[in-house]
Design a protein around this motif. Structure first.
Motif, PDB file in Angstrom:
ATOM      1  N   THR A 414      39.490  35.714  34.009  1.00  0.00           N
ATOM      2  CA  THR A 414      39.393  35.066  34.875  1.00  0.00           C
ATOM      3  C   THR A 414      38.457  36.560  35.631  1.00  0.00           C
ATOM      4  O   THR A 414      37.830  35.806  36.799  1.00  0.00           O
ATOM      5  CB  THR A 414      41.150  35.275  36.276  1.00  0.00           C
ATOM      6  N   ASN A 481      44.907  41.301  44.859  1.00  0.00           N
ATOM      7  CA  ASN A 481      45.531  40.873  43.826  1.00  0.00           C
ATOM      8  C   ASN A 481      44.030  39.834  43.233  1.00  0.00           C
ATOM      9  O   ASN A 481      43.591  39.219  44.219  1.00  0.00           O
ATOM     10  CB  ASN A 481      46.596  39.658  44.256  1.00  0.00           C
ATOM     11  N   VAL A 483      45.036  38.318  40.467  1.00  0.00           N
ATOM     12  CA  VAL A 483      46.104  37.181  39.886  1.00  0.00           C
ATOM     13  C   VAL A 483      47.766  37.332  39.150  1.00  0.00           C
ATOM     14  O   VAL A 483      47.567  38.438  38.887  1.00  0.00           O
ATOM     15  CB  VAL A 483      45.734  36.805  38.668  1.00  0.00           C
ATOM     16  N   TYR A 484      48.115  37.159  39.382  1.00  0.00           N
ATOM     17  CA  TYR A 484      49.547  37.052  38.204  1.00  0.00           C
ATOM     18  C   TYR A 484      49.492  36.383  37.322  1.00  0.00           C
ATOM     19  O   TYR A 484      48.929  35.296  36.913  1.00  0.00           O
ATOM     20  CB  TYR A 484      50.590  36.709  39.609  1.00  0.00           C
ATOM     21  N   ARG A 485      50.155  36.683  35.851  1.00  0.00           N
ATOM     22  CA  ARG A 485      49.900  36.302  35.060  1.00  0.00           C
ATOM     23  C   ARG A 485      50.507  36.192  33.727  1.00  0.00           C
ATOM     24  O   ARG A 485      52.216  37.513  33.510  1.00  0.00           O
ATOM     25  CB  ARG A 485      48.685  37.026  34.040  1.00  0.00           C
ATOM     26  N   LYS A 613      40.158  29.632  42.602  1.00  0.00           N
ATOM     27  CA  LYS A 613      41.331  29.184  42.315  1.00  0.00           C
ATOM     28  C   LYS A 613      41.646  28.468  41.508  1.00  0.00           C
ATOM     29  O   LYS A 613      42.178  28.680  40.908  1.00  0.00           O
ATOM     30  CB  LYS A 613      41.990  29.943  43.617  1.00  0.00           C
ATOM     31  N   VAL A 616      40.644  29.381  37.938  1.00  0.00           N
ATOM     32  CA  VAL A 616      41.528  29.962  37.501  1.00  0.00           C
ATOM     33  C   VAL A 616      43.395  29.154  37.387  1.00  0.00           C
ATOM     34  O   VAL A 616      43.349  29.514  35.992  1.00  0.00           O
ATOM     35  CB  VAL A 616      41.791  30.851  38.297  1.00  0.00           C
ATOM     36  N   ASN A 617      42.964  28.306  37.667  1.00  0.00           N
ATOM     37  CA  ASN A 617      44.131  27.381  37.820  1.00  0.00           C
ATOM     38  C   ASN A 617      44.166  26.586  36.630  1.00  0.00           C
ATOM     39  O   ASN A 617      45.406  26.182  36.184  1.00  0.00           O
ATOM     40  CB  ASN A 617      44.837  26.775  39.258  1.00  0.00           C
ATOM     41  N   TYR A 622      48.563  31.536  34.848  1.00  0.00           N
ATOM     42  CA  TYR A 622      47.589  32.177  36.154  1.00  0.00           C
ATOM     43  C   TYR A 622      49.122  31.341  37.582  1.00  0.00           C
ATOM     44  O   TYR A 622      49.327  30.377  37.195  1.00  0.00           O
ATOM     45  CB  TYR A 622      46.561  32.286  35.886  1.00  0.00           C
ATOM     46  N   ASP A 623      48.909  32.697  37.937  1.00  0.00           N
ATOM     47  CA  ASP A 623      49.248  32.228  39.376  1.00  0.00           C
ATOM     48  C   ASP A 623      48.171  33.313  40.953  1.00  0.00           C
ATOM     49  O   ASP A 623      48.488  34.337  40.387  1.00  0.00           O
ATOM     50  CB  ASP A 623      50.951  32.635  39.744  1.00  0.00           C
ATOM     51  N   THR A 624      47.898  31.940  41.372  1.00  0.00           N
ATOM     52  CA  THR A 624      47.365  32.216  42.118  1.00  0.00           C
ATOM     53  C   THR A 624      47.394  32.897  43.861  1.00  0.00           C
ATOM     54  O   THR A 624      46.570  32.708  44.474  1.00  0.00           O
ATOM     55  CB  THR A 624      45.338  31.597  42.816  1.00  0.00           C
ATOM     56  N   THR A 627      46.160  36.064  44.840  1.00  0.00           N
ATOM     57  CA  THR A 627      44.666  35.805  44.978  1.00  0.00           C
ATOM     58  C   THR A 627      43.890  36.575  46.223  1.00  0.00           C
ATOM     59  O   THR A 627      43.843  35.494  47.083  1.00  0.00           O
ATOM     60  CB  THR A 627      43.856  34.897  43.994  1.00  0.00           C
TER      61      THR A 627
END
Lengths: 634, 634
Positions: A414, A481, A483-485, A613, A616-617, A622-624, A627
């Motif tokens: 990202t 933050n 992302v979470y990934r 976002k 990224v999605n 990925y979890d935004t 973000t």
């Protein structure tokens, strides 16, 4: 094994001196229409053939008058003038009729009748008249010789009645790409094939420097064919460039061919990148052989051939050699005996202009693409100290240090999206893949504006906070933050090694590939191994490393390894299978003191935008949901 | 007299706001070959389609080996390797055969026999191997969107297996030159004819800014023809420019036509040069009408149209708006209510960067040609104080203040030769024709590096010394001879006024033309008049002045005056007859403290060169026997 491995290794200066002193460059000139001469260099002074204006011209819209007839006019005593006898209507640019000698602006004329006007102020002789030659006098110098022609210049030359101008001819440069391994762009690629692009880069540099490049088809490593093409080229061209074949490989013929056809002055220069350069002359034509590595090819060509093209094109060289001072952001080691040309990106950091070294490998073209300039490390030096002042020779016309944001740390796909979004707002975003811990260390050493990090603390199960606490005692660091990934094991879809989970990593026939020390992904791996009771020594390939998720995935896809730990998006990019292992938080660590910096504010704006976002999605894993949010320790 | 003399005069900002907010600019894109995309702007991110390398490649010329087989090798215990079984010859770029995993450089390999080699150092796994994606990984961002493509970029894009790229289309701009007085370059000139070159300047600016310009033939001031051409143009183009016809002359139709076809948002901006600009829209196409004066045309076009072209071309504007600080070298008066864009030349003087104002007339194209940049004087200011700090918006890519030599004072034709010779060595030479006394005054005020002077002291019959003594009390000024030259009366060859000498100047039917106060030539005239007992009031035209020998000669040649005092070379340039009056010494006055300045040293070198003297001697009326010599007071 017939190899010519003994190159003489002369210094850059000696190489230049040897070659340049042997060349007799003759500048050709040509006469062309000035309207086709933008950016060309005048070969002789251009002198006005006519005056401008070439007649006494009205400078205003108004009336032409005899100044004497208007003397004494005032608001109280206006003077009436009769058409044709005392005045005549006149527009800007119209010739002043012989009987008149001044112009009164239309704004100062009161119309009384069809024939009569009234004025309230007298005219001085030649008022609002552009007399002959006001702008340019016949015989006057318009442009000196050796001058690069601008759009405005073209106007002035035409104004002076000149159409044909003598300019230096554009030097003709032939670029001969050689190599059996080379294929044209667009060809299907087999192992060992290399897309030939050096000739395109050199051709565009020639164009930028004022020459004209001719690039013919690739010639394989065939002694006779190369010799024939070089012979043809030197007869017609002002400069000939042979790309590759300049080294000491078993099929490197260039030096031998140039020596047979003419004289080789230099073969091998003690510089990095780019040692095995060949400087020769055949008849009166200079010939240069450049190495095959793209950065070496471009830099040696620039270092040695640009002067030749400039000289032939009539350009004054020193204009291009613009240098700025900067502080090297981090320590750099370099080999004694070689002058290294380090590619650097300039940025403004802590109120100073700093130079960040980019990839040093001669094969990484991206380092030239990102570079703002070059830092030459002397052959008598073993390197540069952190924050040492250096001179940067600029490669770009415009460098925007204050618009460049430096980032180091963990690699993530990202970040590319972030870079693209920032470019759209006029900001450069430079990311260095150093792993999470490397990024935080760089931040601590004040080498970067921010660091990307996803470091799991095995004690607490938390990400990043404990590391920041340990590293930064007196500096407040914000966590935002990204992302979470999803992290997991990736492997080829055929799964011939039957990988089903973490437990399989210790299998003897399995070739693992790891990330570098300090990478968050490696920390995660070690944590998991400990949990599962696997000893790293049991893992075949634990010590073999890649620096990014994508190169790791590429290694697996190409069969160079069987599995490794990385993010889902990278696995998908290489069409690999994936077993999820963990969902982790990836944050950007930003020192509090940079928070108000325009670049950080723009970064936050982009992070928080829907566009970012959404992009990224579109990637997997990925979890935004967080973000762009500031992450607080609970 | 149907004139539309009432323009609304809005500020620059208001004009921009009104027009820009009314425009709906749509950027077009196109797909082109990256090899044709130099300097174009990416319209979408470019992402690698293949990795580079796309296979594990040897990074060196040498042998491919199994690392495990080489472990333990040392100088004392070399290891022998057998061809094909233990090693294989490999060149840089070759794929690593599957059975091997490292490369040893050829320099570190000892050949024992045809089949056997020996090594003295073990290889680490993957040593000298460029693994897949080392340079670029499939899926990686190569270039962001909105990025201008460089030669290096083209290499990287090809490296990533990409050929076709999406870029912004070059905006199509039609320039419509209008005016019955205009003629094409090369046409024979009659009084009232003006060579049309504004369209060429604007076309070249469009090209520089990334657009494509279309320029069709000149349209006379014919309402129907102009309207038809504008209608045609707006249907096809992204921007239409009408040059001239924007003012309030009797044949200025542009505003009316644009209002009929679309909407005019602004007609008249409170700026100098360039007031009567028209900003309009027809359908969705922006249309700009620019004034006819060349400087006004170029500057208004730059001020208002560049943003439009940049936006359409996908360029980030702020890059071009580069500003530097400088001190204005001398006082400048300006009108309240108008923002004046002063053209300035930058130079380094007394350790500071100074901005020298150039000609302010909107008709003098030379002022734009010489200018390094623009200084905007606010509409709320009456001008600038000497040495006031100003912001200079640069017009040129490269400004070389430290290579610019400022000269003021007396005008002479050989200064053009000096300028040309200095340009050949990379120096700019800016001369201001202020007359000898003006030059010395400028020197005293520290506005110039040197002054050209030929001031006769009537008391002593000597040149220059007494003036220097009076003006410079505590500053040593060197005098370097430029030339000796002949002054005399010039007149048309028919000599209809029967001029035979100085005594004739008082004749009533004779129209004299003079030089400005402070000019050495005027000092000489006054000295001669006194000698001959002629009262200046008797001379018809004593108060009418020109600033240079050449404009004086031009005025006489054109019949604007009958005679005047000037140098032989100017008379000859205009094919005038000449009666010699005096041979005078023309010196360059150079402060001692500038003597070691590189620019002064180069100037002296040029003055003393044979090339310079030979070129001067080709003109008539010059004596170079003392040229370049320091003149000492005896």
């Amino acid at each position: 094994m017939t190899r010519n491995i003994y190159l003489n290794n002369v210094s850059v200066e000696e190489a230049k001196k040897k070659w340049y002193s042997a060349l007799e460059l003759k500048r050709a000139t040509e006469k062309i229409d000035i309207r086709d001469a933008l950016d060309r260099i005048t070969a002789e002074p251009i002198v006005a053939k006519v005056s401008a204006p070439h007649y006494h011209a009205s400078a205003m819209d108004g009336i032409a008058v005899k100044a004497e007839k208007t003397a004494g006019a005032s608001e109280k005593n206006p003077i009436k003038l009769e058409k044709d006898k005392d005045y005549q209507m006149i527009d800007t640019g119209d010739p002043i009729p012989e009987v008149f000698n001044a112009v009164i602006m239309i704004e100062d004329v009161n119309r009384i009748s069809e024939e009569i006007v009234e004025i309230e102020k007298g005219a001085t002789p030649w008022q609002h008249v552009r007399t002959v030659g006001e702008s340019l006098v016949k015989g006057e110098l318009i442009l000196p010789a050796n001058h690069q022609i601008s759009p405005y210049d073209i106007g002035l030359v035409l104004d002076g009645g000149v159409i044909e101008v003598k300019v230096y001819s554009q030097p003709q440069v032939q670029i001969i790409p050689t190599g059996t391994e080379l294929v044209e762009p667009g060809a299907s690629l087999k192992p060992g094939n290399i897309i030939e692009f050096n000739s395109q880069v050199l051709a565009k540099l020639v164009q930028k420097w004022g020459g004209k490049a001719v690039r013919k088809k690739i010639i394989p490593d065939n002694y006779q064919e190369i010799k024939a093409e070089v012979s043809r080229a030197v007869a017609e061209m002002d400069l000939v460039v042979v790309t590759a074949g300049s080294s000491a490989g078993s099929e490197d013929y260039t030096a031998q061919i140039l020596a047979e056809l003419g004289e080789v002055f230099v073969h091998g220069v003690s510089m990095k990148p780019g040692g095995p350069v060949i400087l020769a002359r055949i008849g009166n034509t200079p010939v240069i052989g450049v190495p095959g590595y793209p950065v070496a090819a471009a830099l040696t060509f620039r270092l040695f051939a640009r002067s030749v093209i400039y000289k032939l094109a009539g350009k004054v060289e020193e204009e291009e050699d613009r240098k700025v001072k900067a502080k090297i952001v981090s320590k750099v080691l370099s080999s004694l005996g070689f002058r290294e040309f380090l590619r650097v990106k300039l940025s403004e950091l802590d109120g100073e202009v700093v130079a960040t070294p980019l990839a040093r490998s001669s094969g990484v073209m991206g380092s030239l693409v990102e570079a703002d300039g070059l830092v030459a490390i002397s052959e008598f030096s073993e390197g540069l100290n952190s924050k040492e002042e250096v001179e940067v020779e600029l490669l770009k016309d415009r460098v925007r240090a204050e618009k460049t944001l430096l980032s180091a740390g963990s690699n993530d796909l990202t970040l590319d999206i972030l870079k693209d979004e920032l470019a759209g707002t006029g900001f450069d975003f430079i990311t260095k893949s150093t792993g999470s811990l490397g990024g935080l260390t760089a931040l601590k050493r004040r080498e970067t504006h921010l660091a990307g990090t996803h470091l799991l603390d095995p004690e607490t199960g938390e990400y990043n906070f404990s590391y920041l606490k340990n590293l930064f005692k007196n500096r407040e660091i914000m966590l935002v933050n990204l992302v979470y990934r999803e992290q997991g094991l990736m492997f080829r879809k055929d799964n011939s090694k039957k990988i089903q989970g973490f437990e399989d990593l210790a299998k003897e026939d399995l070739l693992f590939i790891n990330r570098q020390r300090g990478a968050g992904t490696r920390v995660l791996l070690d944590y998991m191994l400990k949990e599962k009771g696997i000893n790293p020594e049991q893992i075949n390939g634990y010590d073999r490393i890649e620096y990014t998720h994508m190169t790791l995935a590429a290694a697996i896809a190409s069969g160079g390894a069987d599995t490794g730990l990385g993010i889902l998006a990278a696995a998908q990019a290489f069409d690999l299978d994936f077993i999820p292992i963990a969902k982790e938080r990836y944050d950007l660590a930003i020192p509090r003191e940079y928070w108000e910096d325009e670049r950080i504010q723009v970064l936050l704006k982009v992070l928080r935008s829907d566009e970012f976002k959404e992009r990224v999605n579109k990637l997997s894993g990925y979890d935004t949901s967080k973000t762009g949010q500031v992450i607080k320790h609970e």
